[in-house]
Design a protein around this motif. Structure first.
Motif, mmCIF file in Angstrom:
data_model
loop_
_atom_site.group_PDB
_atom_site.id
_atom_site.type_symbol
_atom_site.label_atom_id
_atom_site.label_comp_id
_atom_site.label_asym_id
_atom_site.label_seq_id
_atom_site.Cartn_x
_atom_site.Cartn_y
_atom_site.Cartn_z
ATOM 1 N N TYR A 28 1.013 -1.221 0.012
ATOM 2 C CA TYR A 28 0.063 -0.011 0.064
ATOM 3 C C TYR A 28 0.924 1.248 -0.170
ATOM 4 O O TYR A 28 0.482 2.262 -0.539
ATOM 5 C CB TYR A 28 -1.018 0.130 1.286
ATOM 6 N N LEU A 29 2.039 1.406 0.859
ATOM 7 C CA LEU A 29 2.837 2.254 0.975
ATOM 8 C C LEU A 29 3.584 2.584 -0.679
ATOM 9 O O LEU A 29 3.680 3.774 -1.045
ATOM 10 C CB LEU A 29 3.890 2.239 1.850
ATOM 11 N N ASP A 30 3.898 1.353 -1.231
ATOM 12 C CA ASP A 30 4.397 1.621 -2.739
ATOM 13 C C ASP A 30 3.271 2.293 -3.505
ATOM 14 O O ASP A 30 3.787 3.152 -4.358
ATOM 15 C CB ASP A 30 4.613 0.229 -3.135
ATOM 16 N N PHE A 31 2.116 1.950 -3.324
ATOM 17 C CA PHE A 31 1.256 2.536 -4.207
ATOM 18 C C PHE A 31 1.172 4.151 -3.954
ATOM 19 O O PHE A 31 1.025 4.944 -5.013
ATOM 20 C CB PHE A 31 -0.284 1.902 -3.747
ATOM 21 N N LEU A 32 0.970 4.398 -2.872
ATOM 22 C CA LEU A 32 0.811 5.863 -2.119
ATOM 23 C C LEU A 32 2.089 6.441 -2.705
ATOM 24 O O LEU A 32 2.106 7.732 -3.467
ATOM 25 C CB LEU A 32 0.882 5.943 -0.928
ATOM 26 N N ALA A 33 3.212 5.920 -2.809
ATOM 27 C CA ALA A 33 4.608 6.574 -3.279
ATOM 28 C C ALA A 33 4.528 6.722 -4.781
ATOM 29 O O ALA A 33 4.723 7.653 -5.545
ATOM 30 C CB ALA A 33 5.764 5.645 -2.819
ATOM 31 N N ARG A 34 3.905 5.629 -5.528
ATOM 32 C CA ARG A 34 3.675 5.849 -6.911
ATOM 33 C C ARG A 34 2.844 6.886 -7.322
ATOM 34 O O ARG A 34 3.060 7.564 -8.138
ATOM 35 C CB ARG A 34 3.192 4.611 -7.490
ATOM 36 N N ALA A 35 1.717 6.990 -6.718
ATOM 37 C CA ALA A 35 0.630 8.043 -6.851
ATOM 38 C C ALA A 35 1.048 9.398 -6.704
ATOM 39 O O ALA A 35 0.697 10.419 -7.230
ATOM 40 C CB ALA A 35 -0.550 7.707 -5.917
ATOM 41 N N ARG A 36 2.243 9.320 -5.745
ATOM 42 C CA ARG A 36 2.976 10.752 -5.581
ATOM 43 C C ARG A 36 4.105 11.114 -6.414
ATOM 44 O O ARG A 36 4.746 11.890 -6.209
ATOM 45 C CB ARG A 36 3.281 10.927 -4.193
ATOM 46 N N GLY A 37 4.035 10.294 -7.484
ATOM 47 C CA GLY A 37 5.310 10.520 -8.702
ATOM 48 C C GLY A 37 6.699 9.895 -8.010
ATOM 49 O O GLY A 37 7.436 10.028 -8.549
ATOM 50 N N GLY A 38 6.578 8.730 -7.039
ATOM 51 C CA GLY A 38 7.790 8.313 -6.754
ATOM 52 C C GLY A 38 8.415 8.817 -5.701
ATOM 53 O O GLY A 38 8.208 10.280 -5.125
ATOM 54 N N VAL A 39 8.825 8.308 -4.500
ATOM 55 C CA VAL A 39 9.481 8.747 -3.462
ATOM 56 C C VAL A 39 11.010 8.055 -3.315
ATOM 57 O O VAL A 39 10.940 6.655 -3.402
ATOM 58 C CB VAL A 39 8.547 8.201 -2.225
ATOM 59 N N PRO A 40 11.750 8.608 -2.832
ATOM 60 C CA PRO A 40 13.366 7.753 -2.572
ATOM 61 C C PRO A 40 13.179 6.634 -1.587
ATOM 62 O O PRO A 40 12.768 6.947 -0.345
ATOM 63 C CB PRO A 40 14.278 8.820 -2.107
ATOM 64 N N PRO A 41 13.656 5.262 -1.867
ATOM 65 C CA PRO A 41 13.268 4.393 -1.267
ATOM 66 C C PRO A 41 14.046 4.286 0.265
ATOM 67 O O PRO A 41 13.728 3.930 1.152
ATOM 68 C CB PRO A 41 13.841 3.064 -2.037
ATOM 69 N N GLU A 42 15.031 5.089 0.119
ATOM 70 C CA GLU A 42 16.022 5.200 1.278
ATOM 71 C C GLU A 42 15.180 5.921 2.508
ATOM 72 O O GLU A 42 15.445 5.857 3.694
ATOM 73 C CB GLU A 42 17.401 5.664 0.996
ATOM 74 N N VAL A 43 14.494 7.004 1.935
ATOM 75 C CA VAL A 43 13.839 7.727 2.801
ATOM 76 C C VAL A 43 12.657 6.960 3.634
ATOM 77 O O VAL A 43 12.464 7.234 4.798
ATOM 78 C CB VAL A 43 13.003 8.909 2.201
ATOM 79 N N VAL A 44 12.043 6.170 2.845
ATOM 80 C CA VAL A 44 11.077 5.077 3.452
ATOM 81 C C VAL A 44 11.810 4.214 4.294
ATOM 82 O O VAL A 44 11.456 4.049 5.551
ATOM 83 C CB VAL A 44 10.318 4.342 2.256
ATOM 84 N N ARG A 45 12.694 3.660 3.990
ATOM 85 C CA ARG A 45 13.352 2.588 4.789
ATOM 86 C C ARG A 45 13.847 3.401 5.929
ATOM 87 O O ARG A 45 13.767 2.690 7.013
ATOM 88 C CB ARG A 45 14.756 2.161 4.000
ATOM 89 N N ASP A 46 14.427 4.724 5.986
ATOM 90 C CA ASP A 46 14.837 5.315 7.074
ATOM 91 C C ASP A 46 13.725 5.497 8.133
ATOM 92 O O ASP A 46 13.703 5.271 9.338
ATOM 93 C CB ASP A 46 15.501 6.558 6.671
ATOM 94 N N LEU A 47 12.554 5.802 7.515
ATOM 95 C CA LEU A 47 11.309 6.102 8.450
ATOM 96 C C LEU A 47 10.918 5.074 9.001
ATOM 97 O O LEU A 47 10.564 4.799 10.436
ATOM 98 C CB LEU A 47 10.279 6.658 7.647
ATOM 99 N N VAL A 48 10.835 3.651 8.310
ATOM 100 C CA VAL A 48 10.460 2.519 8.739
ATOM 101 C C VAL A 48 11.258 2.177 9.924
ATOM 102 O O VAL A 48 10.738 1.558 11.132
ATOM 103 C CB VAL A 48 10.478 1.498 7.686
ATOM 104 N N GLU A 49 12.492 2.240 9.515
ATOM 105 C CA GLU A 49 13.324 1.882 10.890
ATOM 106 C C GLU A 49 13.281 2.791 12.201
ATOM 107 O O GLU A 49 13.243 2.325 13.343
ATOM 108 C CB GLU A 49 15.028 1.978 10.319
ATOM 109 N N ARG A 50 13.164 4.278 11.784
ATOM 110 C CA ARG A 50 12.993 5.012 13.092
ATOM 111 C C ARG A 50 11.883 4.723 13.644
ATOM 112 O O ARG A 50 11.742 4.855 15.076
ATOM 113 C CB ARG A 50 12.912 6.367 12.555
ATOM 114 N N LEU A 51 10.725 4.496 13.177
ATOM 115 C CA LEU A 51 9.467 4.092 13.862
ATOM 116 C C LEU A 51 9.310 2.755 14.293
ATOM 117 O O LEU A 51 8.342 2.486 14.936
ATOM 118 C CB LEU A 51 8.117 4.720 12.993
#
Lengths: 306, 266
Positions: A95-118
């Motif tokens: 689902y997160l991938d879908f939201l990222a695609r709908a926003r025109g792409g998101v750097p995967p390392e930003v997502v990875r970083d957030l997943v780790e932090r939280l």
């Protein structure tokens, strides 16, 4: 720089029911704005108006200098809903991938970083996410595209204290990078440590906008002294800022606003064995606003939609 | 493929597979017993006529040449059961476009993506049309295969004509669901409207042939533009199919415009 949010006479009625009336609000670039009020006061109504999920009955608003009707403005906004609904068999990560695609792409390392932090677990189907994990997913999708403006509706609900700390750190980082945050809550304590200003909404109306620093100055502090022997009440009477003075034998309790200097000096004449000074209770000032407004709007009977 | 189209198709996948298996099993069951019916035409023809007296017979499409290949195919697959199964499937899928996520609250996050509302509805509509097309294509292949196996003797293009009509009817039903859902945001309202239009429309079209009082209503029944042309017997009634397509286009447009102007999730 132009305001991030500017509303003028913004009003929303649901039929005859008032959701929000005559809101004049300005949120400045780079600030964290705490939006406070009890449940049903109009916080979510305001947020949904800013996001063009609902349309105003009357009034004017601009978000990041644009009309919210323009869908492009939402590319620059990150949003966490107050009641985040996620369901189905889809994996949270997909689902997160879908939201990222709908926003025109998101750097995967930003997502990875957030997943780790939280410390989020995204391998679970969305319908089976725990409340905490749901809220984490909500935060990740709000922060991941590094938006200019973050709108967070009751962001800390469902988060355990450690994650809350991490979240507050994330909000501070957003502010440091010059971006803007609107954060709603019904508890001042949740937002006071990161907010620059707070707006208080009650029964569909904005009743106050305060600087948090100024609010803290007005704050009342509870102080307690314990002495080695009984002290005379007269020694503490009439000190500047001291109220609700109670002397019982060797202990003294009072509240103080402003500087505690005179009280400390008066106490220093005796032998102090123990002293307690509570954090200024902004909640109390906050509640004062509520009770002031209580009478005036008692007839309104406003309720927010679920 | 646009993000929301592929996302919606992924959401549909599971139930589409289920419906394809279900409808396929239904068609297989009925078509595979055709050889025993064609072997005893007198017996089964009379049984069918005895089972459905008078008005009931009209409702089943007449049952006159029930034991011929085309007649059997029409009665068992294309008269009532096939279209109804497709319509219910279309209705359930279409409700998942707007009304269902709106009621459950999951639409809110989608709405706050930088996607125009008009586009959101349009992409959901495209996904619905594609999903139903997949269901129609697979079941068409199955009916054609089975009809060759049991020597139904109905030409390929007649089956295609009938199956295309079922697809168009289902698409119309789905688009009507989408339009009501987009305007009202309520699943139950959408299902009620589709129920009235299609169940009512079917009764009006079949009974209306012999009841003058309601025969004028046949013109507004979606089934009129399918059953009247008798595609299994006579091939493509293109004019009628264009009416179905036109109505679908108008409803799709209505869905887009209705959703664009209202509050969501109130």
């Amino acid at each position: 720089m132009a305001a991030v949010v500017e509303t003028e006479g913004l009003t929303k009625f649901y039929g005859h029911r008032r959701g929000l009336e005559d809101l004049d609000l300005e949120i400045r670039p780079g600030e964290v704005f705490g939006y406070l009020g009890p449940n049903g006061a109009g916080k979510t109504t305001t947020i949904r108006l800013l996001l063009d999920v609902i349309r105003p009955t009357r009034g004017r608003m601009s978000v990041l200098g644009m009309d919210p009707r323009d869908s492009r403005v939402r590319a620059r906004i990150g949003y966490l809903p107050g009641e985040l609904a996620l369901e189905g068999r889809e994996k949270a990560g997909d689902y997160l991938d879908f939201l990222a695609r709908a926003r025109g792409g998101v750097p995967p390392e930003v997502v990875r970083d957030l997943v780790e932090r939280l410390d989020a677990d995204l391998s679970v189907p969305m319908g089976k996410l725990s409340k905490g994990n749901k809220q984490k997913l909500g935060l990740i999708q709000a922060f991941m595209h590094e938006p200019d403006f973050l709108i967070l509706d009751e962001p800390t609900s469902g988060l355990d204290p450690l994650v809350q700390q991490e979240f507050l750190a994330m909000v501070r980082e957003v502010r440091t990078s010059g971006r803007t945050v609107l954060m709603s809550s019904h508890v001042l304590a949740e937002v006071e440590h990161v907010s620059d200003r707070v707006g208080i909404v009650r029964a569909g109306r904005l009743v106050a906008v305060e600087d948090v620093a100024a609010l803290r100055e007005k704050a009342v502090r509870r102080v307690e002294f314990h002495f080695d022997a009984p002290v005379p009440r007269e020694a503490f009477e009439g000190l500047p800022g001291v109220r609700e003075l109670r002397v019982e034998g060797a202990s003294l309790r009072c509240t103080i606003d402003g500087r505690p200097d005179a009280l400390i000096k008066a106490a220093a004449r005796f032998t102090v064995v123990h002293m307690v000074s509570a954090e200024p209770d902004l909640e109390e000032i906050f509640l004062t606003y509520y009770s002031d407004e209580e009478g005036r709007h008692a007839d309104a009977g406003v309720k927010e939609p679920a | 493929m646009p993000t929301l189209v592929s996302k919606s198709l992924r959401e549909y996948r599971r139930s589409l597979i289920g419906w394809t298996i279900g409808i396929g099993a239904f068609f297989t069951l009925y078509l595979s017993i055709y050889p025993s019916i064609s072997a005893n035409p007198d017996l089964y023809g009379e049984m069918a006529l005895a089972k459905y007296p008078g008005a009931m017979r009209d409702l089943m499409g007449g049952l006159n040449d029930f034991t011929s290949g085309a007649g059997y195919l029409q009665t068992m697959v294309y008269q009532l059961f096939g279209p109804m199964l497709f319509i219910v499937c279309a209705m359930l899928l279409a409700n998942r476009a707007i009304a269902q996520p709106e009621e459950s609250g999951t639409l809110e996050l989608t709405m706050t993506l930088p996607i125009e509302r008009k586009r959101l509805v349009a992409e959901r509509f495209v996904a619905l049309a594609l999903g139903l097309l997949a269901l129609a294509a697979v079941t068409f292949a199955l009916v054609w295969l089975l009809s060759s196996l049991v020597d139904l003797g109905v030409p390929f293009d007649r089956i295609l004509a009938a199956h295309l009509a079922v697809y168009l009817l289902a698409l119309l039903a789905g688009t009507l669901t989408l339009a009501v859902g987009a305007a009202a945001g309520r699943r139950s309202v959408a299902m009620a409207v589709v129920g009235v239009v299609f169940a009512g429309g079917y009764v009006v079209e079949t009974m209306g042939r012999n009841v003058d009082a309601i025969s004028w209503l046949r013109w507004v029944s979606p089934f009129h533009y399918y059953l009247e042309g008798r595609p299994v017997f006579e091939g493509f009634p293109w004019g009628d199919y264009l009416v179905l397509l036109g109505a679908t286009a108008v409803l799709a447009m209505t869905a887009v415009l209705a959703f664009d102007r209202r509050d969501v999730g109130v």
